[in-house]
Design a protein around this motif. Structure first.
Motif, short mmCIF file in Angstrom:
data_model
loop_
_atom_site.label_atom_id
_atom_site.label_comp_id
_atom_site.label_asym_id
_atom_site.label_seq_id
_atom_site.Cartn_x
_atom_site.Cartn_y
_atom_site.Cartn_z
N ASP A 1 -24.97 -56.53 -15.19
CA ASP A 1 -24.24 -55.38 -14.68
C ASP A 1 -23.28 -55.86 -13.60
N GLU A 2 -22.71 -54.93 -12.86
CA GLU A 2 -21.87 -55.28 -11.72
C GLU A 2 -22.65 -54.96 -10.44
N PRO A 3 -22.33 -55.63 -9.34
CA PRO A 3 -23.13 -55.46 -8.12
C PRO A 3 -23.00 -54.08 -7.51
N VAL A 4 -24.07 -53.67 -6.82
CA VAL A 4 -24.14 -52.38 -6.14
C VAL A 4 -24.37 -52.64 -4.66
N PRO A 5 -23.60 -52.00 -3.77
CA PRO A 5 -23.76 -52.26 -2.33
C PRO A 5 -25.15 -51.88 -1.82
N VAL A 6 -25.64 -52.67 -0.86
CA VAL A 6 -26.93 -52.42 -0.20
C VAL A 6 -26.70 -52.54 1.30
N ALA A 7 -27.32 -51.65 2.07
CA ALA A 7 -27.15 -51.66 3.52
C ALA A 7 -27.71 -52.95 4.11
N ARG A 8 -27.06 -53.42 5.15
CA ARG A 8 -27.50 -54.67 5.80
C ARG A 8 -28.93 -54.57 6.32
N ALA A 9 -29.34 -53.35 6.67
CA ALA A 9 -30.68 -53.17 7.24
C ALA A 9 -31.78 -53.38 6.20
N GLU A 10 -31.42 -53.33 4.92
CA GLU A 10 -32.43 -53.52 3.87
C GLU A 10 -32.77 -55.00 3.71
N ALA A 11 -34.03 -55.27 3.48
CA ALA A 11 -34.47 -56.67 3.33
C ALA A 11 -34.07 -57.20 1.97
N PRO A 12 -33.79 -58.50 1.89
CA PRO A 12 -33.50 -59.09 0.57
C PRO A 12 -34.73 -58.98 -0.33
N ASN A 13 -34.50 -59.02 -1.62
CA ASN A 13 -35.60 -58.96 -2.59
C ASN A 13 -35.32 -59.95 -3.71
N PRO A 14 -36.08 -61.07 -3.75
CA PRO A 14 -37.25 -61.41 -2.94
C PRO A 14 -36.91 -61.63 -1.46
N ALA A 15 -37.88 -61.28 -0.60
CA ALA A 15 -37.73 -61.54 0.83
C ALA A 15 -37.91 -63.03 1.09
N ALA A 16 -37.52 -63.44 2.28
CA ALA A 16 -37.63 -64.86 2.64
C ALA A 16 -39.08 -65.29 2.73
N ALA A 17 -39.41 -66.39 2.08
CA ALA A 17 -40.76 -66.95 2.15
C ALA A 17 -41.01 -67.54 3.53
N ASP A 18 -42.28 -67.60 3.91
CA ASP A 18 -42.65 -68.11 5.22
C ASP A 18 -42.78 -69.63 5.18
N THR A 19 -41.64 -70.29 5.04
CA THR A 19 -41.60 -71.76 4.99
C THR A 19 -40.46 -72.25 5.86
N GLU A 20 -40.71 -73.28 6.63
CA GLU A 20 -39.67 -73.84 7.50
C GLU A 20 -38.78 -74.81 6.72
N HIS A 21 -37.53 -74.90 7.14
CA HIS A 21 -36.63 -75.90 6.57
C HIS A 21 -36.84 -77.22 7.29
N ASP A 22 -37.11 -78.26 6.53
CA ASP A 22 -37.32 -79.60 7.08
C ASP A 22 -36.28 -80.53 6.46
N ARG A 23 -35.40 -80.99 7.28
CA ARG A 23 -34.29 -81.81 6.80
C ARG A 23 -34.75 -83.02 6.00
N ASP A 24 -35.87 -83.59 6.38
CA ASP A 24 -36.33 -84.83 5.74
C ASP A 24 -37.00 -84.59 4.40
N THR A 25 -37.59 -83.41 4.20
CA THR A 25 -38.32 -83.16 2.95
C THR A 25 -37.67 -82.10 2.07
N ALA A 26 -36.54 -81.55 2.51
CA ALA A 26 -35.90 -80.47 1.76
C ALA A 26 -35.57 -80.89 0.32
N VAL A 27 -35.83 -80.01 -0.61
CA VAL A 27 -35.53 -80.26 -2.02
C VAL A 27 -34.03 -80.08 -2.24
N GLN A 28 -33.42 -81.01 -2.95
CA GLN A 28 -31.97 -80.97 -3.18
C GLN A 28 -31.68 -80.13 -4.42
N VAL A 29 -30.95 -79.03 -4.23
CA VAL A 29 -30.62 -78.11 -5.34
C VAL A 29 -29.11 -77.98 -5.45
N LEU A 30 -28.62 -78.14 -6.66
CA LEU A 30 -27.19 -77.99 -6.95
C LEU A 30 -27.00 -76.74 -7.80
#
Length: 472
Positions: free
Chosen positions: A135-164
């Motif tokens: 479909d085409e995108p539909v606007p969502v208010a900034r106050a709404e949480a993303p879905n999926p929401a952010a997982a509870d994991t820290e970003h670690d520069r040394d172990t981060a998985v490389q995704v292209l």
């Protein structure tokens, strides 16, 4: 007869690929789009065999001229593909090209003798398809949480998985979205038209990156603007562009690709043959969208997952509807689709963080699901009128304003969800091999959904929230 949405998108892609004459294939249907007057062959002896065979075939036909058979681009490249002109692209209309069909028929005996395909149409590869997302995108208010929401994991520069991510480019204000703080890559060349209206597909790559970062925060995501022209590129160019993308920063752990095409065959795309063979020898896992045709026809490169030699290298992804229990109406399906994930009405970043930006809908919604499903799907809800669908009609195309986030649907977006789950598994299990991580993820999965009467593996992130589904 090709459905309305396909015809609308065909015209748009034809305009974006200026100077390239296109046709629908294999007839006036919604299966694929290809270049008129041209076929593809592997460089060297096979290209010469194709040329000689087609020239002989056409010389015996009263309505074709042997001189039309000439090499269109003789240079050798990494994809190992030569374009061979077999007819006048100005002849005929968009319903098909009989000269290309004749060239394919002329080589059948040789292909049977060689035991492999020697010639192919030059297909258009597009953002997960029928040349459009679900479909085409539909606007969502900034106050709404993303879905999926952010997982509870820290970003670690040394172990981060490389995704292209191979898609279109990042929007200029993507860094204002916290989840994309570690995302880099190409920016969209032009986001708006002369009137300041957001162009179609702009934000597609940004939306995908946002989903990936939400599911797997411990990732370093690079987005390449490979599909900038209406999300479409010719097969003859796509292999070379993929080589460019992976070689610019080195082969990644995971390559997320939300684009492809059917070709009416079960042995892949000739133009991607060299790239796929190179991929097979690397450690990279290709996570690829199954496409949005609501069809069981193999969609490439996702369908490489069904070929034994690529089973470990490719993970094909279909989309589940909002409740995650059944397949989305638009999702392709079949034994070549190895996993399904939520792909309907997901919420992620788009654009407009620096201030609201307008968008005019290109396609009208339908009275009922265009694929015949009975739930309230994205085909019919939310209602809007589009400029392409309603040209010349009384209805005025609807305009909306984007201010950062959006809901969007398609196998385009189920794909980065699965790519993120593989990356998250790598982090949790300290697994450095993405292909082994994918095998473990699928082997340990105990959740299933129903797609066309079949029970299929369903990969649902813990932070994903089901969306209520009602009957139409």
């Amino acid at each position: 007869m090709a459905p309305q949405r396909f015809r609308e998108q065909f015209d748009q892609i034809q305009r974006s690929l200026s100077g390239v004459a296109l046709a629908m294939g294999p007839d006036d249907s919604a299966e694929f789009i290809y270049e008129k007057g041209v076929v593809l062959a592997r460089d060297g002896d096979e290209a010469r065999l194709v040329e000689d065979t087609v020239r002989t075939h056409f010389a015996a036909a009263p309505d074709l001229v042997a001189d039309h058979v000439r090499r269109a681009s003789p240079e050798t490249n990494r994809s190992g593909i030569t374009r061979i002109r077999v007819g006048d692209p100005g002849q005929g209309d968009r319903r098909g090209d009989h000269t290309v069909a004749g060239a394919l028929r002329a080589l059948r005996e040789h292909e049977n003798r060689h035991g492999r395909r020697l010639v192919s149409r030059n297909h258009v590869v597009g953002i997960a398809v029928n040349s459009c997302p679900g479909d085409e995108p539909v606007p969502v208010a900034r106050a709404e949480a993303p879905n999926p929401a952010a997982a509870d994991t820290e970003h670690d520069r040394d172990t981060a998985v490389q995704v292209l991510v191979i898609d279109n480019g990042l929007t200029h204000d993507h860094a204002a979205y916290p989840l994309l703080a570690h995302t880099r890559g190409d920016t969209q060349v032009r986001e708006t038209d002369d009137a300041g209206i957001l162009q179609q597909y702009v934000g597609h790559g940004t939306f995908i990156a946002g989903l990936l970062a939400a599911v797997a925060p411990n990732t370093d995501i690079t987005v390449r603007n490979t599909l900038s022209d209406a999300g479409a590129v010719l097969e003859s160019e796509f292999g070379e562009l993929l080589f460019d993308a992976v070689e610019e920063g080195g082969w990644p752990d995971i390559l997320s690709l939300s684009a492809g095409t059917p070709n009416g065959r079960v042995d892949g795309l000739l133009g991607l043959d060299a790239f796929m063979r190179a991929l097979r020898e690397r450690h990279t896992l290709l996570v690829a969208a199954a496409g949005n045709n609501s069809s069981a026809t193999p969609f490439w490169p996702a369908a490489y997952a069904a070929l034994p030699e690529y089973r470990d290298a490719v993970l094909s992804v279909g989309a589940l509807r909002g409740d995650g229990e059944f397949g989305a109406c638009f999702s392709n399906h079949g034994p070549w689709v190895r996993a399904y994930a939520p792909g309907e009405r997901l919420t992620s970043s788009l654009t407009g963080f620096d201030g609201p930006v307008p968008y005019v809908y290109q396609h009208s919604t339908y009275e009922d699901c265009r694929f015949g499903f009975g739930y309230r799907c994205t085909c019919s809800h939310p209602r809007h009128a589009g400029v392409l669908s309603d040209e010349g009609a009384i209805a005025k195309p609807d305009q909306v304003m984007f201010d950062g986030l959006a809901q969007w649907s398609g196998t385009s977006f189920a794909t980065p969800v699965v790519a993120g789950l593989v990356a998250s598994h790598m982090t949790a299990e300290k697994e450095t091999d993405p292909r082994e991580a994918a095998r473990q993820l699928l082997a340990r999965n105990t959740e299933f959904a129903e797609v066309r009467g079949a029970h299929v593996p369903a990969l649902r992130p813990a932070t994903w929230r089901p969306v209520e589904v009602s009957t139409a």
